[in-house]
Design a protein around this motif. Sequence first.
Motif, short mmCIF file in Angstrom:
data_model
loop_
_atom_site.label_atom_id
_atom_site.label_comp_id
_atom_site.label_asym_id
_atom_site.label_seq_id
_atom_site.Cartn_x
_atom_site.Cartn_y
_atom_site.Cartn_z
N ALA A 12 38.71 33.45 31.89
CA ALA A 12 37.55 33.58 31.01
C ALA A 12 36.72 34.81 31.38
CB ALA A 12 36.68 32.32 31.07
N GLU A 13 36.45 34.97 32.67
CA GLU A 13 35.68 36.13 33.12
C GLU A 13 36.39 37.44 32.81
OE1 GLU A 13 35.01 35.24 37.26
OE2 GLU A 13 33.40 33.82 36.79
N ALA A 14 37.71 37.45 32.90
CA ALA A 14 38.48 38.66 32.64
C ALA A 14 38.32 39.15 31.20
CB ALA A 14 39.96 38.42 32.95
N VAL A 15 38.08 38.22 30.27
CA VAL A 15 37.94 38.60 28.86
C VAL A 15 36.48 38.57 28.41
CG1 VAL A 15 40.30 37.93 28.28
CG2 VAL A 15 38.45 36.25 28.05
N GLY A 16 35.57 38.47 29.37
CA GLY A 16 34.15 38.50 29.06
C GLY A 16 33.62 37.21 28.46
N ALA A 17 34.30 36.12 28.71
CA ALA A 17 33.87 34.81 28.20
C ALA A 17 33.35 33.97 29.36
CB ALA A 17 35.02 34.10 27.50
N ASN A 18 32.71 32.89 29.02
CA ASN A 18 32.23 31.93 29.99
C ASN A 18 33.22 30.77 30.04
OD1 ASN A 18 30.70 29.22 30.35
ND2 ASN A 18 29.27 30.74 31.18
N PHE A 19 33.45 30.24 31.24
CA PHE A 19 34.36 29.11 31.38
C PHE A 19 34.02 27.99 30.42
CE2 PHE A 19 35.01 24.89 33.26
CZ PHE A 19 36.38 24.87 33.40
N TRP A 20 32.73 27.63 30.33
CA TRP A 20 32.32 26.49 29.51
C TRP A 20 32.54 26.79 28.03
CZ3 TRP A 20 32.46 22.31 31.99
CH2 TRP A 20 32.11 22.27 33.34
N THR A 21 32.40 28.03 27.63
CA THR A 21 32.68 28.40 26.25
C THR A 21 34.16 28.21 25.95
OG1 THR A 21 30.91 30.04 26.31
CG2 THR A 21 32.55 30.29 24.58
N LEU A 22 34.98 28.51 26.94
CA LEU A 22 36.42 28.38 26.77
C LEU A 22 36.87 26.92 26.67
CD1 LEU A 22 39.05 30.14 26.76
CD2 LEU A 22 39.17 29.72 29.21
N ALA B 289 42.11 39.37 35.70
CA ALA B 289 41.99 38.01 36.22
C ALA B 289 42.69 37.84 37.57
CB ALA B 289 42.56 37.01 35.21
N GLY B 290 43.49 38.84 37.94
CA GLY B 290 44.22 38.74 39.20
C GLY B 290 45.38 37.78 39.15
N ILE B 291 45.98 37.63 37.95
CA ILE B 291 47.14 36.76 37.83
C ILE B 291 48.31 37.54 37.24
CG2 ILE B 291 45.78 34.65 37.61
CD1 ILE B 291 46.30 34.69 34.62
N ASP B 292 49.49 37.02 37.40
CA ASP B 292 50.70 37.65 36.89
C ASP B 292 50.70 37.68 35.37
OD1 ASP B 292 53.55 38.56 37.39
OD2 ASP B 292 53.89 36.78 36.13
N TYR B 293 51.18 38.77 34.81
CA TYR B 293 51.26 38.94 33.36
C TYR B 293 52.03 37.81 32.68
CZ TYR B 293 53.50 40.74 29.12
OH TYR B 293 54.01 40.87 27.86
N LYS B 294 53.13 37.39 33.27
CA LYS B 294 53.93 36.30 32.69
C LYS B 294 53.15 34.98 32.70
CE LYS B 294 57.76 38.38 31.63
NZ LYS B 294 58.17 38.52 30.24
N ARG B 295 52.36 34.75 33.73
CA ARG B 295 51.54 33.53 33.77
C ARG B 295 50.50 33.60 32.66
NH1 ARG B 295 50.75 28.99 36.37
NH2 ARG B 295 48.66 28.18 36.71
N TRP B 296 49.92 34.79 32.45
CA TRP B 296 48.94 34.94 31.36
C TRP B 296 49.59 34.59 30.02
CZ3 TRP B 296 43.75 36.12 31.57
CH2 TRP B 296 43.13 36.24 30.32
N GLN B 297 50.79 35.08 29.80
CA GLN B 297 51.50 34.76 28.56
C GLN B 297 51.64 33.26 28.40
OE1 GLN B 297 55.21 36.97 28.94
NE2 GLN B 297 54.57 38.29 27.26
#
Length: 103
Positions: free
Chosen positions: A83-93, A57-65
């Motif tokens: 969402a894209e990083a985990v193969g999901a769609n934004f709207w699904t999320l 996702a291009g974000i810091d690991y701590k931010r993901w947590q």
Amino acid sequence: RHALALGVSLGSCHSLNLSGVKKRPPSVNSVQCELGRRLRAAREAAKLTQEEAAAAAGIDYKRWQRLEQGAVNATVRTLTRAAEAVGANFWTLVSDTGAGPQT
């Protein structure tokens, strides 16, 4: 209930209690907690670690947590990338139906 959130038990979401910081309304906290649960479920379904998902996702690991903990008021951009990083769609999320924007 949303399919990604089914069967996922993370316990209760806790917001940080920092002195001098105004608390968010409970409804905001519950939305953030639900988004965190859905994001974690999608990440686990994709069989990714938090570190792998954050890097994708291009974000810091701590931010993901903090996203998964419901402790971040994430932007649409961050949620889309997550969402894209985990193969999901934004709207699904973010939606109850996963069907896309309501018009």
